[in-house]
Design a protein around this motif. Structure first.
Motif, PDB file in Angstrom:
ATOM      1  N   GLY A  76      15.373  27.438 -27.898  1.00 17.84           N
ATOM      2  CA  GLY A  76      16.241  26.555 -28.674  1.00 17.84           C
ATOM      3  C   GLY A  76      16.371  25.149 -28.140  1.00 17.84           C
ATOM      4  O   GLY A  76      16.670  24.224 -28.889  1.00 17.84           O
ATOM      5  N   ASP A  77      16.125  24.966 -26.839  1.00 13.51           N
ATOM      6  CA  ASP A  77      16.249  23.632 -26.247  1.00 13.51           C
ATOM      7  C   ASP A  77      14.901  22.944 -26.054  1.00 13.51           C
ATOM      8  O   ASP A  77      14.816  21.891 -25.433  1.00 13.51           O
ATOM      9  CB  ASP A  77      16.979  23.729 -24.903  1.00 13.51           C
ATOM     10  N   GLN A 130      13.612  12.797 -35.641  1.00  8.65           N
ATOM     11  CA  GLN A 130      12.220  13.264 -35.635  1.00  8.65           C
ATOM     12  C   GLN A 130      11.884  13.962 -34.319  1.00  8.65           C
ATOM     13  O   GLN A 130      11.090  14.887 -34.294  1.00  8.65           O
ATOM     14  CB  GLN A 130      11.259  12.101 -35.895  1.00  8.65           C
ATOM     15  N   HIS A 131      12.501  13.525 -33.233  1.00  8.58           N
ATOM     16  CA  HIS A 131      12.323  14.179 -31.932  1.00  8.58           C
ATOM     17  C   HIS A 131      13.632  14.906 -31.647  1.00  8.58           C
ATOM     18  O   HIS A 131      14.656  14.275 -31.403  1.00  8.58           O
ATOM     19  CB  HIS A 131      11.972  13.153 -30.851  1.00  8.58           C
ATOM     20  N   THR A 132      13.595  16.221 -31.674  1.00 12.96           N
ATOM     21  CA  THR A 132      14.814  17.018 -31.651  1.00 12.96           C
ATOM     22  C   THR A 132      14.557  18.353 -30.979  1.00 12.96           C
ATOM     23  O   THR A 132      13.533  18.543 -30.328  1.00 12.96           O
ATOM     24  CB  THR A 132      15.328  17.197 -33.106  1.00 12.96           C
ATOM     25  N   THR A 133      15.498  19.284 -31.149  1.00 11.52           N
ATOM     26  CA  THR A 133      15.323  20.654 -30.646  1.00 11.52           C
ATOM     27  C   THR A 133      15.648  21.620 -31.784  1.00 11.52           C
ATOM     28  O   THR A 133      16.375  21.262 -32.716  1.00 11.52           O
ATOM     29  CB  THR A 133      16.268  20.955 -29.468  1.00 11.52           C
ATOM     30  N   PRO A 134      15.139  22.839 -31.719  1.00 11.12           N
ATOM     31  CA  PRO A 134      15.492  23.830 -32.745  1.00 11.12           C
ATOM     32  C   PRO A 134      17.009  24.043 -32.855  1.00 11.12           C
ATOM     33  O   PRO A 134      17.539  24.170 -33.957  1.00 11.12           O
ATOM     34  CB  PRO A 134      14.772  25.096 -32.275  1.00 11.12           C
ATOM     35  N   THR A 140      20.509  36.862 -34.898  1.00  8.31           N
ATOM     36  CA  THR A 140      20.223  37.709 -33.737  1.00  8.31           C
ATOM     37  C   THR A 140      21.410  38.557 -33.312  1.00  8.31           C
ATOM     38  O   THR A 140      21.308  39.317 -32.350  1.00  8.31           O
ATOM     39  CB  THR A 140      19.815  36.843 -32.524  1.00  8.31           C
ATOM     40  N   GLY A 141      22.517  38.424 -34.025  1.00  2.00           N
ATOM     41  CA  GLY A 141      23.708  39.182 -33.665  1.00  2.00           C
ATOM     42  C   GLY A 141      23.615  40.638 -34.054  1.00  2.00           C
ATOM     43  O   GLY A 141      22.624  41.084 -34.630  1.00  2.00           O
ATOM     44  N   PRO A 142      24.667  41.383 -33.740  1.00  3.43           N
ATOM     45  CA  PRO A 142      24.661  42.810 -34.080  1.00  3.43           C
ATOM     46  C   PRO A 142      24.696  43.040 -35.583  1.00  3.43           C
ATOM     47  O   PRO A 142      25.315  42.275 -36.316  1.00  3.43           O
ATOM     48  CB  PRO A 142      25.930  43.347 -33.417  1.00  3.43           C
ATOM     49  N   ASP A 191      25.038  28.563 -36.472  1.00  2.51           N
ATOM     50  CA  ASP A 191      25.364  28.721 -35.057  1.00  2.51           C
ATOM     51  C   ASP A 191      24.130  29.113 -34.244  1.00  2.51           C
ATOM     52  O   ASP A 191      23.600  30.209 -34.420  1.00  2.51           O
ATOM     53  CB  ASP A 191      26.459  29.787 -34.913  1.00  2.51           C
ATOM     54  N   PRO A 192      23.677  28.239 -33.327  1.00  2.55           N
ATOM     55  CA  PRO A 192      22.505  28.573 -32.521  1.00  2.55           C
ATOM     56  C   PRO A 192      22.753  29.725 -31.540  1.00  2.55           C
ATOM     57  O   PRO A 192      21.801  30.304 -31.023  1.00  2.55           O
ATOM     58  CB  PRO A 192      22.190  27.297 -31.747  1.00  2.55           C
ATOM     59  N   ALA A 193      24.009  30.083 -31.310  1.00  6.76           N
ATOM     60  CA  ALA A 193      24.304  31.203 -30.414  1.00  6.76           C
ATOM     61  C   ALA A 193      23.944  32.542 -31.059  1.00  6.76           C
ATOM     62  O   ALA A 193      23.708  33.527 -30.367  1.00  6.76           O
ATOM     63  CB  ALA A 193      25.777  31.193 -30.019  1.00  6.76           C
TER      64      ALA A 193
END
Length: 88
Positions: free
Chosen positions: A65-66, A30-34, A82-84, A44-46
């Motif tokens: 994201g954090d 419940q308490h997290t990050t995107p 968000t990649g090419p 992949d968050p990258a």
């Protein structure tokens, strides 16, 4: 440890199921990050960021994201690539 402490510890470890790209993702703290939500969804968050969808309202977590967030059962998110973009 008091009863209040026990309840707080239990709340810190509560998990929910959220929806990412129309797919359920169970076991999200419940308490997290995107970024953690993306990883649990197998994304992949990258190369992606998360957007919270609440009716017509959208909350973007691009470049956040954090960020610590609190999620609720059945909240809906979409991932944005968000990649090419390949050209033909």
């Amino acid at each position: 440890m008091t009863t209040a402490d026990t309840q707080h510890v239990g709340a810190a470890h509560k998990t929910v199921t959220v929806i990412v790209d129309e797919e359920p993702v169970p076991g999200v703290p419940q308490h997290t990050t995107p970024n953690e939500i993306l990883q649990l969804a197998g994304i992949d968050p990258a190369t992606h960021y998360l957007v919270l969808v609440n009716g017509r309202h959208r909350e973007s977590f691009k470049d956040q994201g954090d960020k610590d967030i609190t999620v609720h059962e059945r909240e809906t998110f979409v991932s944005v690539f968000t990649g090419p973009t390949p050209t033909s």
